[in-house]
Structure formats: C-alpha cells, structure tokens
Motif scaffolding. Structure first.
Motif, PDB file in Angstrom:
ATOM      1  N   LYS A 143      79.580   2.839  18.199  1.00  0.00           N
ATOM      2  CA  LYS A 143      78.614   2.343  19.015  1.00  0.00           C
ATOM      3  C   LYS A 143      77.361   1.773  18.067  1.00  0.00           C
ATOM      4  O   LYS A 143      77.409   2.264  16.934  1.00  0.00           O
ATOM      5  N   GLY A 144      76.670   1.109  18.884  1.00  0.00           N
ATOM      6  CA  GLY A 144      75.505   0.589  17.983  1.00  0.00           C
ATOM      7  C   GLY A 144      74.228   1.793  18.104  1.00  0.00           C
ATOM      8  O   GLY A 144      74.260   2.581  18.764  1.00  0.00           O
ATOM      9  N   ALA A 145      73.024   1.259  17.234  1.00  0.00           N
ATOM     10  CA  ALA A 145      72.278   2.132  16.994  1.00  0.00           C
ATOM     11  C   ALA A 145      70.918   1.609  16.380  1.00  0.00           C
ATOM     12  O   ALA A 145      70.892   0.171  15.944  1.00  0.00           O
ATOM     13  N   VAL A 146      69.800   2.087  16.485  1.00  0.00           N
ATOM     14  CA  VAL A 146      68.501   1.481  16.004  1.00  0.00           C
ATOM     15  C   VAL A 146      67.656   2.564  15.444  1.00  0.00           C
ATOM     16  O   VAL A 146      67.601   3.324  16.118  1.00  0.00           O
ATOM     17  N   SER A 147      67.238   2.138  14.180  1.00  0.00           N
ATOM     18  CA  SER A 147      66.154   3.459  13.563  1.00  0.00           C
ATOM     19  C   SER A 147      64.942   2.557  13.180  1.00  0.00           C
ATOM     20  O   SER A 147      64.935   1.313  13.231  1.00  0.00           O
ATOM     21  N   ARG A 154      79.460  11.108  12.716  1.00  0.00           N
ATOM     22  CA  ARG A 154      79.104  11.818  14.132  1.00  0.00           C
ATOM     23  C   ARG A 154      80.254  11.585  15.075  1.00  0.00           C
ATOM     24  O   ARG A 154      80.686  12.326  15.760  1.00  0.00           O
ATOM     25  N   LYS A 208      82.625  14.230  16.717  1.00  0.00           N
ATOM     26  CA  LYS A 208      82.694  14.533  18.257  1.00  0.00           C
ATOM     27  C   LYS A 208      84.080  14.395  18.853  1.00  0.00           C
ATOM     28  O   LYS A 208      84.554  15.187  19.564  1.00  0.00           O
ATOM     29  N   PHE A 262      69.569  13.047   9.786  1.00  0.00           N
ATOM     30  CA  PHE A 262      69.673  11.887   9.110  1.00  0.00           C
ATOM     31  C   PHE A 262      68.457  11.036   8.644  1.00  0.00           C
ATOM     32  O   PHE A 262      68.146  10.571   7.542  1.00  0.00           O
ATOM     33  N   LEU A 294      77.623  -2.630  19.169  1.00  0.00           N
ATOM     34  CA  LEU A 294      77.593  -2.398  20.563  1.00  0.00           C
ATOM     35  C   LEU A 294      78.902  -2.448  21.719  1.00  0.00           C
ATOM     36  O   LEU A 294      79.059  -2.309  22.303  1.00  0.00           O
ATOM     37  N   LEU A 346      74.312   3.071  21.546  1.00  0.00           N
ATOM     38  CA  LEU A 346      74.298   1.805  22.394  1.00  0.00           C
ATOM     39  C   LEU A 346      75.592   1.168  22.565  1.00  0.00           C
ATOM     40  O   LEU A 346      76.254   0.909  21.526  1.00  0.00           O
ATOM     41  N   THR A 347      75.710   0.475  23.688  1.00  0.00           N
ATOM     42  CA  THR A 347      76.961  -0.443  23.889  1.00  0.00           C
ATOM     43  C   THR A 347      76.547  -1.327  24.728  1.00  0.00           C
ATOM     44  O   THR A 347      75.273  -1.590  25.243  1.00  0.00           O
ATOM     45  N   LEU A 348      77.317  -2.485  24.831  1.00  0.00           N
ATOM     46  CA  LEU A 348      76.924  -3.584  25.617  1.00  0.00           C
ATOM     47  C   LEU A 348      76.703  -3.296  27.031  1.00  0.00           C
ATOM     48  O   LEU A 348      76.111  -4.086  27.996  1.00  0.00           O
ATOM     49  N   PHE A 401      76.500   7.636   8.908  1.00  0.00           N
ATOM     50  CA  PHE A 401      76.233   8.463   9.783  1.00  0.00           C
ATOM     51  C   PHE A 401      76.700   8.441  11.102  1.00  0.00           C
ATOM     52  O   PHE A 401      77.276   9.374  11.472  1.00  0.00           O
ATOM     53  N   ILE A 402      76.737   7.254  11.618  1.00  0.00           N
ATOM     54  CA  ILE A 402      77.387   6.886  13.324  1.00  0.00           C
ATOM     55  C   ILE A 402      78.968   7.408  13.074  1.00  0.00           C
ATOM     56  O   ILE A 402      79.507   8.252  14.010  1.00  0.00           O
ATOM     57  N   ALA A 429      74.029   3.112   5.532  1.00  0.00           N
ATOM     58  CA  ALA A 429      73.689   4.553   5.465  1.00  0.00           C
ATOM     59  C   ALA A 429      73.840   4.739   6.903  1.00  0.00           C
ATOM     60  O   ALA A 429      74.419   5.931   7.558  1.00  0.00           O
ATOM     61  N   LEU A 430      73.197   4.068   7.848  1.00  0.00           N
ATOM     62  CA  LEU A 430      73.194   4.404   9.252  1.00  0.00           C
ATOM     63  C   LEU A 430      74.463   4.067   9.894  1.00  0.00           C
ATOM     64  O   LEU A 430      74.893   5.096  10.601  1.00  0.00           O
ATOM     65  N   GLY A 477      61.070   6.472  15.180  1.00  0.00           N
ATOM     66  CA  GLY A 477      62.003   6.849  16.243  1.00  0.00           C
ATOM     67  C   GLY A 477      63.425   6.079  15.944  1.00  0.00           C
ATOM     68  O   GLY A 477      63.615   5.343  15.096  1.00  0.00           O
ATOM     69  N   ALA A 478      64.365   6.513  16.758  1.00  0.00           N
ATOM     70  CA  ALA A 478      65.795   6.015  16.737  1.00  0.00           C
ATOM     71  C   ALA A 478      66.443   6.252  18.031  1.00  0.00           C
ATOM     72  O   ALA A 478      66.083   6.825  18.820  1.00  0.00           O
ATOM     73  N   VAL A 479      67.559   5.273  18.135  1.00  0.00           N
ATOM     74  CA  VAL A 479      68.286   5.264  19.412  1.00  0.00           C
ATOM     75  C   VAL A 479      69.730   5.097  18.849  1.00  0.00           C
ATOM     76  O   VAL A 479      69.896   4.193  17.866  1.00  0.00           O
ATOM     77  N   SER A 480      70.690   5.838  19.242  1.00  0.00           N
ATOM     78  CA  SER A 480      72.276   5.845  18.937  1.00  0.00           C
ATOM     79  C   SER A 480      72.983   5.761  20.137  1.00  0.00           C
ATOM     80  O   SER A 480      72.407   6.180  21.088  1.00  0.00           O
TER      81      SER A 480
END
Lengths: 555, 555
Positions: free
Chosen positions: A409-413, A547, A551, B543, A396, B415-417, A543-544, A539-540, B410-413
């Motif tokens: 950046k951070g992520a959640v799956s 990408r 980008k 992914f 994050l 994310l920052t502080l 992937f991040i 793995a996550l 679901g997932a979210v990518s």
C-alpha cells in the motif's frame, strides 16, 4: 488517391478508427464511437468489481467508428484502404461455441454477463488467481507463471475463464472454447472464427495465458486438471500456435466489406493488446523504454532475441518473443497506479465539495473539482525539489513492477503542520516518478539496457509538470510521441505491414511514425536532489514491504 | 453573602476571571476580556514566529475581566472575595528594571517588542536553545536540562532572554532582571515587584528555567557565562528561592483594591502556569493522569515525593517538586500536536475552497470550512476500528514526549485508492490517541503508575468521537471534568488555600471541585484491535526515527 490503412483501437469505453496515409503516415480521418450498452452501465457491478462487455457493443461501435471516419475523410478514401489492424484491451476473454460465436450473441445467453467479454479490469477471479499461483509454485512441475513475472493476476485469461465456468453451469456447458477480444474481431472480419484454427495473438497468449514455446504452448492438461477438474479437455479446444500482428488473420469478408464500405479481400492483421501496438506507434526500437502514462503505466522494452537469450528478467510482467515487435523479445512492466494517484488526491480534497453540492451549489462543486489538479500543478511547480522533505510511496493500488505484490500500500512521510496541499501533491507526483525510475533500474540490473525513454498516453501529453519531474527523477531525456492517437497509429502500422506495404514493422515505423515533440530534459540540480530523495523512497518502500510481510505471516 | 474567591486565567488571547463560591465551588460569575493590542496583531511577526505581548494588554484586560465578572455577579459579591490566584501561559518572560517594571511600560520602550513579554509560542530563540543543549551536554559539569526532560526548548526562559539580550543592546542595558508573566501579575497586585524579592513560581522556575534544589537554584554563573559572557551577573539579579501557589505572594494593595473594586489586604497567591492550575481544577490526585487536550496536550501526573525519591522519569518534559500540587512531585509530558493534527487535515481539505472564495463564494467557503471537522467526525465514527488498515504518526509538530525531538515528522501508511477523507481522518485521530498511550506507557515503565485518566480542555469537552478513540486506544476509562472553565477553577482553588479557607489543595479540591461527567469507557473489542495497530504505530515511529537520525548524521 493514395493508399491508406485502417487502425482500430478498442479502449475501455469506446473504439477509435483512424485512417492513415500509408505512404507518409499522415492522418486522413478518425472517429470515436462509444460502446452503447457499456455507456448505460449494463452488465457491470462496480461493488464486486464485475465488468463485462457485450459483443454487440464491439460490433455496433465498430460500424459506427468506421462509418464516422469515412464520412470525415475525403471522397474516395474508402477505396484506398489496403489493410486493417485491431488492438484491444486485455486480457478480455469470452466463452464461444463450436463456431467461435461469443455465447452472448445467442438468444439464450444474450442477457447473461457470464456469456460476455470479461473486461481487463474485472476482479471477480481473485480466488482463482490465488489458486493458480499456489499450484504453480507447489505442484512440482514447471512454474507456468515464470515468463509472466512469477505472479498470475485475477485480471488474466485462466483465472477469468475458471471463475465463470465455476459460477455458471450453463455457460460452462455451452462453451466450446474461449477467445480474447483482440482475437475475436479479426476472426469475425475475416470469417475465420473456428476456435481450433483462428489465429491467436502471441502477445495475449504469452503475457496473460501462460503460453510459451518452451512449455509446448499452454500449461499442460495435468496442471489444468489439478487446478480444477472442470478444465478437463478445454486445452485441446484452445491453441498451441500463436501469431504476431505482422501476419494477416485472413482477409475481409464480402459481408464485412458491405457493412464497413471497404474493399473485400484486404488483409486483416492478427490482433494484439493496445499498449503493445501503442509502443509500436510510439516508434519503439531496441533500448527505447516506451511508457504508456495514464491512470497506470505500461512500460515496454524490446530487445533482439539473441541478446536476451536465456535471460529471465526477474519481477516484470512478462517477456514474450514477438509480443510487441515481431522477431524481438517484448518485455512489459508497469505501475499499478500513476494518474490514479493524482486522481485519488483530487478526490480526497474534493470531499468537502459534497457538502457544497448538498447545499445546492452542484455546478460550482463540479467546476471546482475539475479545477483542483490544474491549480495544484501550478502551485506545486513553484516548490523547489526537495524543499518539503515529504517522501511518498506510490503503491496505492499495489505494486505491479518490480516484483508484483498487490498487498502493498501507499505511504507518506515527512508531514508537518506546514504541509499544504500543493506540497503533498508534489510529493505524490515525485513518488510516481520514483516508481518509474525503479522499473527502469530493474530492467537495467537484469541485463536489459535502456537507451532512451519515449512517453505516450494522457499524462505524457497533458501534464508538463508531471513529465518534467519524471525526467528529473529518472535523470533521462523523455521524448513524447507527437501523435495524439499513438495506439491507433500503431495499429495502422501493423495493418500496413500485414497488407505487404512494408517489409516489417521497423520500415513501417520509419515511414508512418509521427516523430516526437521537444520532450523533457532533466534539470541536473533537481536530478541530484532526487538522487538523494530516491534513497529515502527505497527505504520507505523496504519498511512497508517488511511490515506487510510480517503482518501476513502473523495471520 | 457567602465567601468567594477570584481566579484569573491568562490564556494566549484573553484573560478569564471567575468568581467561585468558596464553600461549594459553584460559579458565581465569570467574564472573558481579550488583549486589545494582541487582537490587532501588534508586535508579532508570524513569518519569523515572533510573538510578543504588551504588559498594558494584561493590565487593561485584567480590569475589564474583573469588572465584567463583578457586573454579572449578584450585588455584594465584590465584598465577598477572600483571595485571588492567577495562572498564565509560560514560559512568557519579560525584561524588567530595578523596580520590577516591564521595560515596555517605560516611555522609551513602549513600542519595542523586545521590551515586552515573549509569549510561550515565540520561536525566535531556536539558536539559543541549541546552544544551551550543546553546552549542557558537553561542558563537563552537571546537565542542567536533566529535570526538564534532557532537551531545552526555544520556548523557554533562558533561550528567550539570551536571544533578546543579544538582539537588543538597549533592552540589555536597561534590563536589571527578568520576570515570568505568572510572577509579574501577583507582584503587581501586591506591590512587591522588587526583582530580588518577588516570589517566583516553582513551576515556572523548575520546568522552564533549569531551577532545581539540587543545583542550588538556577544554573551556575560559570555555566551561564560559558553560554554567553553577556549573561555575566544576571544570575544574582534573578532568584534562588521559589514558591508554590498555596503561598501568598502578598496582599492586594490599596491602589489595586480601588481599580478592581475588591477589598484591599486579601491574599494574592503565588502564580503558576495554566496547565498546572488546570490539573488542580481537574482534581488531580496521585495516580491520576490529567490530560489538557487542545491543539496540543499537556499530560500531568503527581506522586508523593517519598514514592519517587531518586527516580528520574526519562524523556518527559520535567519533574519538579510542588510544580502542580505543593508537596508532591509534579511531572509534565505532552504531545506537540493533538487538535492541531485535525486542524491540519481540515486545512488540507479546505485548499480547494480558496478557489471558491476567489470566485465570489467567500461566505459559502467559510461556512464549508467550519463544517469539515464535524462532518468528517460523523462519517469517521461509522468506520470500524482497524478496517482501513491506515496507520498514521502524529508527529506533525515534532515529538514532545517521550524523548523530545522536534526534528521528527508525521507519516501515514496503508493508503489505497479507496482511502477517503473520513478514513484518513480516523487514522489521524487514532494516531493522536496512540501518542497519548505512548506517554502513559512511558510514565508507567519509569515507575510512575497511572490509576485513572482525567481529561480537560477543548477536545475533551467537544469531541466525543475523539475521546472514545482515546479511551479505546489507551484501554482506560477517561473521566472528563464537569466544569467548562477548569483552569480558572484551579486558580480559584489556589486562591482559597492562599486565603487560608482550606488547609491544603486536596481539601480545596474536595470542596470546590466540579466533579466529572460520565466520561468514556473503553470498548473491549476495539481495544484489542488497537493493541495490534499500536504495534504498527510503534514500528512506523521507529522507522521514521531511524531515518531522521541517519539523515542528520549525513549532514
């Protein structure tokens, strides 16, 4: 009266003075004094990440902290002090005049933030850091960032001074040289402030100023002038030699003896950064990974020079001869966000409380906000490892180690409609633990073995829930330093060595170390679960990274 | 007095009766009556996802709803009613005896949940659905799931009846046949409850019971007995023929004429599912994608049979001749979670409010919880598209379309502080919009073109913030049906056609349709931003799919 030593630990908001029994390391007294102008928010602009500290803040808080500690100590303690050592945040440099006086101490600059210390977390020099990185990779000569992990940061010495010099013509004209916070204070107390001769810290120089023996010191004049012609001639006013903190910067002057109420003539050690003295206070030895666990982490390892000869540990934040323990290779790594990840989640959940505060329940909102992390920890501790299927990525605030990349950046799956706050919190804690494991694995894969793990810092002392998960994920025993003020204790150890009370740091650690609490043992069942979740974390992360790279190429 | 028609819309919690002017479609009166036993939480166990409804609930609420509507209507309205049509949730089947009476209406079964309607969202039959899927793919004969998207769900007819028959020997012994909720009510009102002859809904049969003309009706006896010998003989007690809702199931009996206060002998249309009658109420025409936007979405498209002849749209939830509009191919797709994603985030943020409630501020906590989504929407609307860099994946309840896979999450990518609640909320809304776009793209890539988009349902009527983002992401104009009770209006249209007041559904829609509000136009600048974010959404989805597949292989 026994002999004692004085350790001074300059943090972000305040300085802590501790007086330690120089025979057995027991605390005699301590006192914390905040920085008065900083506390008022002066000279800072959080919107642009400009954070400056006035030299007077350091001086006034120093006097208050030492006076407070002596007042709390038994009668006669002042006379027993045999040495002083100082650690500070860093890189926190300031422009000084020919005499080594920070410009903000001069009438014409007293209210000019550019004439003050540029605090470690000041991010005004992002552009300058980018320029340094590009030049280092393309100019055709040596890559001066190579011993600092290959990526120069906007938080560091050269980026900061170049930014200020570009921005402020008057400061540029008046600045003869630049000095780190950890170097200025010993210079001040010993009266040896001449920028050409004051003893510069090996750890600050090696980790933040691209100093290395093999470079012949700082980056070459040619490199610096290519970076910006403004820098012409500055190198000659800086330094070539650097020192470890077992050496004395000098002895306490008569004036400072009077101001502090301590004997004149006692040695003041060369300064160093807080994390590094903290590692010593936490009894670092070769093979012990010391983790300072707070809002972020600083992970330090030392190794005999002979053992690491010719080894470049890829993707850490620097490896410097003597930066932590004199005579050993000091290696530093870290996570850009650790406790900050939990604080982020707390702030997220606290969002509706703004609405509560607006309705007049301000006290209840504040109380509730403070209760969030303890309540989450309690609930999250009941959830079995791996039960939720959630995998989070702790970037994050970008990734510091391995292979620093602030764009990540951070992520959640693994989110479902059943994902509740404690489950998500647990996954975030696991993510920070996976980040810790990844650092340890990088050290080992690069030939720097880890025998055990020592934790110091706020999270280590305050969150058994987090610490147990870190132990399970790393599948290692984690010792926690007993002392509540490990960093200041480390400074006291250096003071004792510089004063000649011990032959070296190892001896001082043995005598003065606080030892460890019971610590945390990995739970084998959880460790096995986390072994498999860690693969998903990697793995996550891959992937991040892909990408993010794709980008930035498209831009 | 003008002619009128009665539409009855059975939802999850209540039935809505509306009386509509059969000439111009204007509302005459409406009334909503809750299901009394359901309201008390009877016969349900949310822990095991068992949700059953008592037939008496449907009967009592029917009488209350019609009485309420007639009471609210001008004098003489009762006499003007020329036809009735009924839609219900589905698949919601019940075991019936030889006479077509739901077993729970019989003394010995009146408190047995297995003798009641198995509500659409009952998930007790997960194992049975798995068995159906495995058998359909491996038994060597025709894949009976092919017109239902290739994946049979635990929410559907055969899985549910097999589960109940396995679990409850008494119900199995007493069950002569099984009937859908939407088929039982018209049968009841017309006195034609014989399971062998009662008119079964094409939409229920085709979308949920693996009925297809090309199969010769339901799956073969051989297939069913292979699935479980318990099913032996049941097929003969079910049905081969199915009907669309422009046909009458029969006419209102004398008894029900007395109970409802409406003329005996008026036609009662064949029943259908709520979403499908809703699509008609929302004035679906070929090429118009009608989206029912609520906790989840149901996305419906119709096409002339000739145009789609031989085309199998891969990965949707079914394509059935006449399931929506008689004479047209009805196609159904949907998102497993839509508004539920927002509700999930609200619940996450509301977690600390539990602590507030515990401290005695229960009312404030409840009020605050209700304020969260409106406040988030207001703040999130101010954030420019693409500013946050956050990409979310809307599969928190699995993925229904395209290519149903309930294991996905679901997932979210990104994310920052600095990621705050409004930014995360906006990303979740964008994710649900990306999911909508993906469905539209699947229809088109499979040869079912979309000319325009019509939205009905709670989110469509209540959240301009969400709707604008959906328009921007889909880069299409979205029309919103003017009526506040589109589904019941659709039922009224079918009532009018079944009563012979209009020659077909298209004519009824033209005369009785409520038309549309201004709706939402895509903002070209945002649409361009979302074009690029959508690629990131697809990449994140790919992914997650890959990892999910890899993990399930490792098991």
């Amino acid at each position: 009266m026994t002999q004692s030593v004085l350790g001074l630990d300059y943090g972000t908001d305040s300085v802590r003075a501790i007086i330690v029994n120089a025979v057995d390391g027991s605390d005699i007294a301590s006192h914390v004094a905040p920085y008065p102008r900083w506390k008022e928010g002066k000279y800072c602009d959080p919107g642009t990440n400009r954070f400056r500290q006035h030299p007077k803040d350091y001086v006034e808080s120093l006097e208050a902290a030492v006076a407070g500690a002596l007042k709390a100590a038994p009668e006669g303690t002042a006379k027993s002090v045999r040495g002083i050592a100082i650690d500070t945040t860093g890189s926190t440099p300031v422009a000084v005049d020919r005499e080594g006086t920070p410009l903000a101490l001069k009438k014409e600059f007293e209210e000019n933030p550019n004439a003050m210390f540029v605090l470690w977390k000041d991010h005004t020099a992002v552009r300058e850091a980018d320029e340094i990185n590009t030049l280092a990779k393309t100019w055709g000569g040596v890559d001066y960032t190579r011993f600092e992990g290959g990526v120069y940061s906007s938080e560091w010495f050269w980026a900061k001074l170049l930014h200020v010099m570009r921005e402020d013509e008057k400061v540029r004209a008046a600045a003869f040289s630049w000095v780190e916070h950890c170097d200025w204070l010993p210079a001040l107390l010993t009266g040896k402030t001449d920028p050409l001769t004051l003893k510069r810290s090996r750890c600050a120089a090696g980790h933040k100023a691209m100093w290395h023996e093999s470079f012949g010191g700082l980056p070459s004049e040619e490199f610096l002038v290519k970076l910006d012609p403004l820098l012409k001639g500055l190198r000659a006013n800086l330094f070539t030699e650097t020192f470890t903190s077992d050496a004395a910067a000098g002895v306490l002057t008569e004036e400072w003896s009077r101001r502090l109420g301590i004997h004149a003539g006692i040695p003041v050690a060369v300064g160093a950064f807080d994390a590094h003295m903290g590692a010593v206070g936490g009894e670092i030895v070769p093979g012990s990974l010391v983790k300072v666990m707070g809002t972020s982490t600083c992970d330090m390892l030392i190794a005999p020079l002979t053992e690491m000869s010719g080894t470049l540990v890829r993707g850490i934040c620097g490896q410097v001869d003597g930066s932590i323990v004199p005579g050993m290779l000091g290696m530093e790594a870290g996570q850009s966000a650790f406790g900050d990840v939990y604080a982020w989640f707390k702030n997220l959940l606290a969002w509706p409380l703004k609405l509560l505060a607006v309705k007049g329940y301000r006290d209840q909102a504040a109380e509730l906000e403070d209760a969030i992390i303890p309540a989450l920890s309690e609930e999250a501790a009941k959830i079995p490892a791996g039960e939720s299927g959630i995998i989070a990525l702790d970037w994050l605030n970008g990734r510091r180690t391995p292979d620093a990349d602030q764009n990540l950046k951070g992520a959640v799956s693994g989110l479902t409609l059943g994902t509740d706050a404690p489950r998500l919190f647990r996954a975030l804690v696991e993510a920070t633990a996976f980040g810790s494991r990844r650092i340890a694995e990088r050290f080992e894969s690069e030939g720097a073995p880890i025998r055990d793990v020592i934790a110091i810092g706020g999270v280590a002392k305050k969150s058994p829930f987090v610490m147990q998960i870190v132990a399970d994920v790393m599948n290692r025993t984690i010792k926690v330093a007993e002392s509540e003020q490990t960093v200041a204790l480390g400074a006291a150890m250096f003071a004792a060595v510089a004063a000649g009370l011990f032959p070296d740091i190892l001896a001082a650690q043995k005598a003065l170390g606080s030892g460890f609490t019971d610590g945390y043992q990995p739970n084998p069942a959880n460790a096995a679960v986390y072994d498999s979740l860690y693969k998903e974390y990697l793995a996550l992360g891959n992937f991040i990274e892909e990408r993010t790279r794709a980008k930035s190429k498209n831009r």
